[in-house]
Each structure stands twice: as C-alpha cells, then as structure tokens.
Design a protein around this motif. Structure first.
Motif, PDB file in Angstrom:
ATOM      1  N   GLN A 111       0.679  -1.163   0.080  1.00 24.47           N
ATOM      2  CA  GLN A 111      -0.041  -0.033  -0.134  1.00 24.47           C
ATOM      3  C   GLN A 111       0.741   1.308  -0.060  1.00 24.47           C
ATOM      4  O   GLN A 111       0.555   2.184  -0.645  1.00 24.47           O
ATOM      5  N   VAL A 112       1.934   1.302   0.807  1.00 26.81           N
ATOM      6  CA  VAL A 112       2.859   2.541   0.718  1.00 26.81           C
ATOM      7  C   VAL A 112       3.313   2.653  -0.752  1.00 26.81           C
ATOM      8  O   VAL A 112       3.232   3.739  -1.242  1.00 26.81           O
ATOM      9  N   ARG A 113       3.734   1.675  -1.350  1.00 21.87           N
ATOM     10  CA  ARG A 113       4.181   2.121  -2.794  1.00 21.87           C
ATOM     11  C   ARG A 113       3.306   2.181  -3.553  1.00 21.87           C
ATOM     12  O   ARG A 113       3.496   2.965  -4.792  1.00 21.87           O
ATOM     13  N   ARG A 114       1.892   1.888  -3.458  1.00 23.00           N
ATOM     14  CA  ARG A 114       0.651   2.420  -4.292  1.00 23.00           C
ATOM     15  C   ARG A 114       0.651   3.984  -4.094  1.00 23.00           C
ATOM     16  O   ARG A 114       0.250   4.609  -4.804  1.00 23.00           O
ATOM     17  N   ARG A 115       0.924   4.497  -3.064  1.00 26.56           N
ATOM     18  CA  ARG A 115       0.591   5.759  -2.398  1.00 26.56           C
ATOM     19  C   ARG A 115       1.807   6.669  -2.684  1.00 26.56           C
ATOM     20  O   ARG A 115       1.722   7.895  -3.128  1.00 26.56           O
ATOM     21  N   ILE A 116       2.874   5.881  -2.977  1.00 28.23           N
ATOM     22  CA  ILE A 116       4.238   6.593  -2.957  1.00 28.23           C
ATOM     23  C   ILE A 116       4.832   5.736  -4.223  1.00 28.23           C
ATOM     24  O   ILE A 116       5.401   4.648  -3.860  1.00 28.23           O
ATOM     25  N   GLY A 117       4.570   6.099  -5.562  1.00 24.31           N
ATOM     26  CA  GLY A 117       5.300   5.399  -6.612  1.00 24.31           C
ATOM     27  C   GLY A 117       6.719   5.818  -6.910  1.00 24.31           C
ATOM     28  O   GLY A 117       7.202   6.776  -6.376  1.00 24.31           O
ATOM     29  N   MET A 118       7.130   4.830  -7.926  1.00 25.11           N
ATOM     30  CA  MET A 118       8.564   5.249  -8.001  1.00 25.11           C
ATOM     31  C   MET A 118       8.983   4.915  -9.619  1.00 25.11           C
ATOM     32  O   MET A 118       8.564   4.198 -10.099  1.00 25.11           O
ATOM     33  N   VAL A 119       9.807   5.945 -10.052  1.00 26.29           N
ATOM     34  CA  VAL A 119      10.225   5.933 -11.619  1.00 26.29           C
ATOM     35  C   VAL A 119      12.108   5.657 -11.384  1.00 26.29           C
ATOM     36  O   VAL A 119      12.363   6.285 -10.697  1.00 26.29           O
ATOM     37  N   PHE A 120      12.308   4.685 -12.066  1.00 27.21           N
ATOM     38  CA  PHE A 120      14.031   4.453 -12.016  1.00 27.21           C
ATOM     39  C   PHE A 120      14.557   5.255 -12.962  1.00 27.21           C
ATOM     40  O   PHE A 120      14.273   5.687 -13.805  1.00 27.21           O
ATOM     41  N   GLY A 137      -0.810  -1.894 -13.570  1.00 27.87           N
ATOM     42  CA  GLY A 137      -1.076  -1.446 -12.161  1.00 27.87           C
ATOM     43  C   GLY A 137      -2.786  -1.502 -11.910  1.00 27.87           C
ATOM     44  O   GLY A 137      -3.127  -1.901 -10.930  1.00 27.87           O
ATOM     45  N   LEU A 138      -3.223  -0.963 -12.795  1.00 29.99           N
ATOM     46  CA  LEU A 138      -4.761  -0.871 -12.715  1.00 29.99           C
ATOM     47  C   LEU A 138      -5.494  -2.249 -12.774  1.00 29.99           C
ATOM     48  O   LEU A 138      -6.099  -2.458 -11.619  1.00 29.99           O
ATOM     49  N   ARG A 139      -4.930  -2.954 -13.374  1.00 33.32           N
ATOM     50  CA  ARG A 139      -5.453  -4.454 -13.119  1.00 33.32           C
ATOM     51  C   ARG A 139      -5.194  -4.992 -12.079  1.00 33.32           C
ATOM     52  O   ARG A 139      -5.941  -5.739 -11.483  1.00 33.32           O
ATOM     53  N   ILE A 140      -3.998  -5.303 -11.442  1.00 37.58           N
ATOM     54  CA  ILE A 140      -3.545  -5.869 -10.333  1.00 37.58           C
ATOM     55  C   ILE A 140      -4.013  -5.289  -9.138  1.00 37.58           C
ATOM     56  O   ILE A 140      -4.333  -6.081  -8.097  1.00 37.58           O
ATOM     57  N   ASN A 141      -4.570  -3.893  -9.090  1.00 36.16           N
ATOM     58  CA  ASN A 141      -5.061  -3.169  -8.172  1.00 36.16           C
ATOM     59  C   ASN A 141      -6.680  -3.309  -8.118  1.00 36.16           C
ATOM     60  O   ASN A 141      -7.437  -2.793  -7.428  1.00 36.16           O
ATOM     61  N   ILE A 143      -8.707  -1.674 -10.405  1.00 34.76           N
ATOM     62  CA  ILE A 143      -9.376  -0.481 -10.402  1.00 34.76           C
ATOM     63  C   ILE A 143     -10.546  -0.530 -11.237  1.00 34.76           C
ATOM     64  O   ILE A 143     -10.710  -1.251 -12.104  1.00 34.76           O
ATOM     65  N   LYS A 144     -11.617   0.087 -10.719  1.00 33.72           N
ATOM     66  CA  LYS A 144     -13.093   0.112 -11.578  1.00 33.72           C
ATOM     67  C   LYS A 144     -13.028   0.913 -12.683  1.00 33.72           C
ATOM     68  O   LYS A 144     -12.187   2.144 -12.511  1.00 33.72           O
ATOM     69  N   GLY A 145     -14.094   0.975 -13.066  1.00 33.09           N
ATOM     70  CA  GLY A 145     -14.153   1.790 -14.473  1.00 33.09           C
ATOM     71  C   GLY A 145     -13.571   0.999 -15.891  1.00 33.09           C
ATOM     72  O   GLY A 145     -12.932   0.300 -15.694  1.00 33.09           O
ATOM     73  N   ARG A 146     -13.688   2.069 -16.567  1.00 37.69           N
ATOM     74  CA  ARG A 146     -13.000   1.326 -17.907  1.00 37.69           C
ATOM     75  C   ARG A 146     -11.612   1.575 -18.224  1.00 37.69           C
ATOM     76  O   ARG A 146     -11.053   2.682 -17.996  1.00 37.69           O
ATOM     77  N   LEU A 147     -11.103   0.569 -18.265  1.00 39.29           N
ATOM     78  CA  LEU A 147      -9.500   0.486 -18.453  1.00 39.29           C
ATOM     79  C   LEU A 147      -9.010   1.425 -19.528  1.00 39.29           C
ATOM     80  O   LEU A 147      -8.227   1.981 -19.267  1.00 39.29           O
ATOM     81  N   VAL A 191      -1.926   4.290 -11.376  1.00 41.82           N
ATOM     82  CA  VAL A 191      -2.863   3.991 -10.066  1.00 41.82           C
ATOM     83  C   VAL A 191      -3.032   5.221  -8.970  1.00 41.82           C
ATOM     84  O   VAL A 191      -3.382   4.876  -7.885  1.00 41.82           O
ATOM     85  N   LYS A 192      -2.637   6.345  -9.476  1.00 39.96           N
ATOM     86  CA  LYS A 192      -3.064   7.596  -8.582  1.00 39.96           C
ATOM     87  C   LYS A 192      -2.480   7.419  -7.302  1.00 39.96           C
ATOM     88  O   LYS A 192      -3.187   7.464  -6.351  1.00 39.96           O
ATOM     89  N   PRO A 193      -0.954   7.591  -7.450  1.00 38.79           N
ATOM     90  CA  PRO A 193      -0.563   7.762  -6.188  1.00 38.79           C
ATOM     91  C   PRO A 193      -0.461   9.030  -5.952  1.00 38.79           C
ATOM     92  O   PRO A 193      -0.974   9.920  -6.491  1.00 38.79           O
TER      93      PRO A 193
END
Ligand SMILES: Nc1ncnc2c1ncn2[C@@H]1O[C@H](COP(=O)(O)OP(=O)(O)O)[C@@H](O)[C@H]1O
Ligand SMILES: [Mg+2]
Length: 287
Positions: A111-120, A137-141, A143-147, A191-193
């Motif tokens: 959950q931490v990494r979902r709220r605080i994302g990272m780009v390498f 990320g939308l699928r594994i989480n 997330i509702k609504g149209r992909l 995933v809207k961090p």
C-alpha cells in the motif's frame, strides 16, 4: 490520523503539524506530505546515511543532490520502503506520511508503494504492449471503471498520448528511450499515487528527451508531489522548488556516512547557500 490506522488506500486528509526543523536547520511552517525525522539507513552494520530530517512539501518538486555515494538513492528508497527487499537493509528514525510512520508494524509496504510510486534511472517497461504497461497496475489493483479511459488519462498526463494513441497494441520496447521513460511515468501515475519518487530519471536520455521529462515534472505538480534524485545541479535548479544537498562525511573511525548538509528553497540554495560545503559543491570546487 490515529497512529494505528494503517489504511493507506485513500488519501488521508492533511493534518496540521507543529512547525518542524530539518537536520540542516531550516524552519518549515506548512504541513508537509512527508517528513523524515532523524532517519538513518543501514546496510547490515554499515550506516550509509545518518540522521536525516527534512519535509516533502505537497505539490512541489523536491530535489536531492550531492556527489556519488552520498546516499541520495538510499534516502529516496526509504521514502516508499524500496530498501525492504535488500538483505540487511534497515531504517531507523521516522518516515512520516501524513503523520503516519511508514515503518510502523501494521503498515503494508504494498500500500505504501501504491501511494508513493517510483520511477527508475533506466526506463524499465515490461516486454508487453504500450497499453498493457499502463494497464498493469490498474489490473493488479482491481481498479474500477473503463480500463481504456484510465490508460488514456495516464498517457495524456505523461505527455505521451499523442505519440502512441495509434499504436497502443505495439510493443513498449519499440519506443525511444525518452518515450519509454514517459511510459514508465504513465504506468506509475495510472494507479493515482500521491507522491512520485524519481531516481535520476533522465540520466539515460538525450537533452531533448530530458527537456520533455523536465517540462512534464512541472505539469505533474498540479496533481502530484515529486521527489527527484539528480546528479545534475542545473536540472535541480530548473525543476525543483526545494533542494536537499547531501554529502559524505568521514567519522572518527574513518567510515563514510551520507549526511544532509542543507535543505532550502531551491533559489536560495543555489544563490545564497548557508553552508560552505554547499557553496563549494554548487560552484564546482568539490564533488
Ligand atoms: N544494496 C546495498 N548494499 C550495501 N551498500 C549499499 C547498497 N546500496 C548502496 N550502498 C552504499 O550506500 C552508500 C550510499 O549509496 P547510494 O544511496 O547509492 O548513493 P547515491 O545515490 O548518492 O550515489 C554508498 O556507500 C553505497 O556503496
Ligand atoms: Mg543513486
């Protein structure tokens, strides 16, 4: 927010904190999204970074600069528990997110990494289609609504939509390096961090691709809080509102530890640094 409330799935309301100080001595008066309090990071018995205190301000870009090996990436990873998988890595002190310690026992690092994302540093798209990279990320989480709508929104926010809208089913690996990095940003923001951490996101890119990412960072501060590590001082001066300058100090046992030397508004740090070591670094006399 109560200390034992580990639910990070919704954006907590921002509470008002008493003004704090950074370990580099700057007073902060507004409520930061995140706050490091006397954070040290160890790899086994080696204390790589010692006693770091600084705020991360909302909808601002905070840059971390300093010579190689001074602990910038280590501190960045401490902000979303990306050091956890490294054997022997340990964090002391507090890393607060809206006042909640991210290292408290009941906090879920996923959950931490979902709220605080990272780009390498190196663009790392999956060997999948452009669409599937963003949808991942939308699928594994779940997330509702149209992909499709979510994918388009993320690609638009990452300033990539116009370049890829006609080839969403093509492999992400066929994109240029700069496009791949913007795709990785789209994947992160899908995933809207609330916070996006970027570790030298332009170091593998040419100047034009770099300029696009820098412009994008500025745009993203409308919706996100950004922390960027960069070895490029000009980049920090261009993109950030706040800058933290780190250096490595040698202790009495001749062991090197990363230390925060100075944290300040970027304009001030680059024109009127408080510490001689910062001045030496930004004027190129050191590092
Ligand atoms: N996984 C690791 N295991 C052991 N030591 C590490 C690890 N990662 C980094 N270090 C050490 O921690 C210190 C800070 O490294 P790092 O955070 O990568 O610095 P920077 O990003 O500023 O170049 C360095 O001495 C480095 O060798
Ligand atoms: Mg690094």
């Amino acid at each position: 927010m109560a200390h034992n409330d580990a639910d990070l799935t919704t954006r907590p309301s921002v509470s008002v904190h008493a003004p704090g100080t950074t370990s580099a001595g700057v007073m902060e008066s507004t409520a930061p999204v995140m706050q490091l309090r006397d954070v040290s990071v160890y790899y086994g018995s080696y204390e790589a970074v010692r006693g770091t205190s600084m705020p991360i301000q909302q909808n601002q870009v905070t840059a971390m600069i300093g010579p190689s090996g001074c602990g910038k990436s280590t501190v960045l990873r401490a902000l979303n528990r990306m050091n956890d998988p490294i054997p022997g890595a340990r964090v002391s002190g507090e890393v607060l997110y809206h006042g909640q310690d991210l290292y408290a026992k009941d906090v879920d690092p996923i959950q931490v990494r979902r709220r605080i994302g990272m780009v390498f540093q190196k663009p790392n798209p999956f060997p999948k289609s452009i669409f599937d990279n963003v949808a991942y990320g939308l699928r594994i989480n779940g997330i509702k609504g149209r992909l499709d709508d979510h994918v388009e929104e993320a690609l638009t926010q990452a300033a990539l939509w116009d370049e890829v809208k006609d080839k969403l089913r093509k492999s992400a690996l066929a994109l240029s390096g700069g496009q791949q990095q913007r795709l990785c940003i789209a994947r992160t923001i899908a995933v809207k961090p609330e916070v996006i951490l970027m570790d030298e996101p332009c170091s593998a890119l040419d100047p034009i691709a770099t300029a696009k990412i820098e412009d994008l960072m500025f745009e993203l501060t409308n919706d996100y809080t950004i922390v960027i590590v960069t070895h490029n001082m000009q980049q920090a001066a261009r993109v950030s509102h706040y800058t933290a300058f780190f250096t490595a100090e040698v202790d009495e046992k001749q062991v090197r530890h990363g230390r925060l030397v100075e944290f300040s508004q970027t304009g001030k740090l680059f024109t009127n640094p408080a510490d001689k070591r910062t001045e030496d670094y930004i004027t190129g006399r050191f590092g």
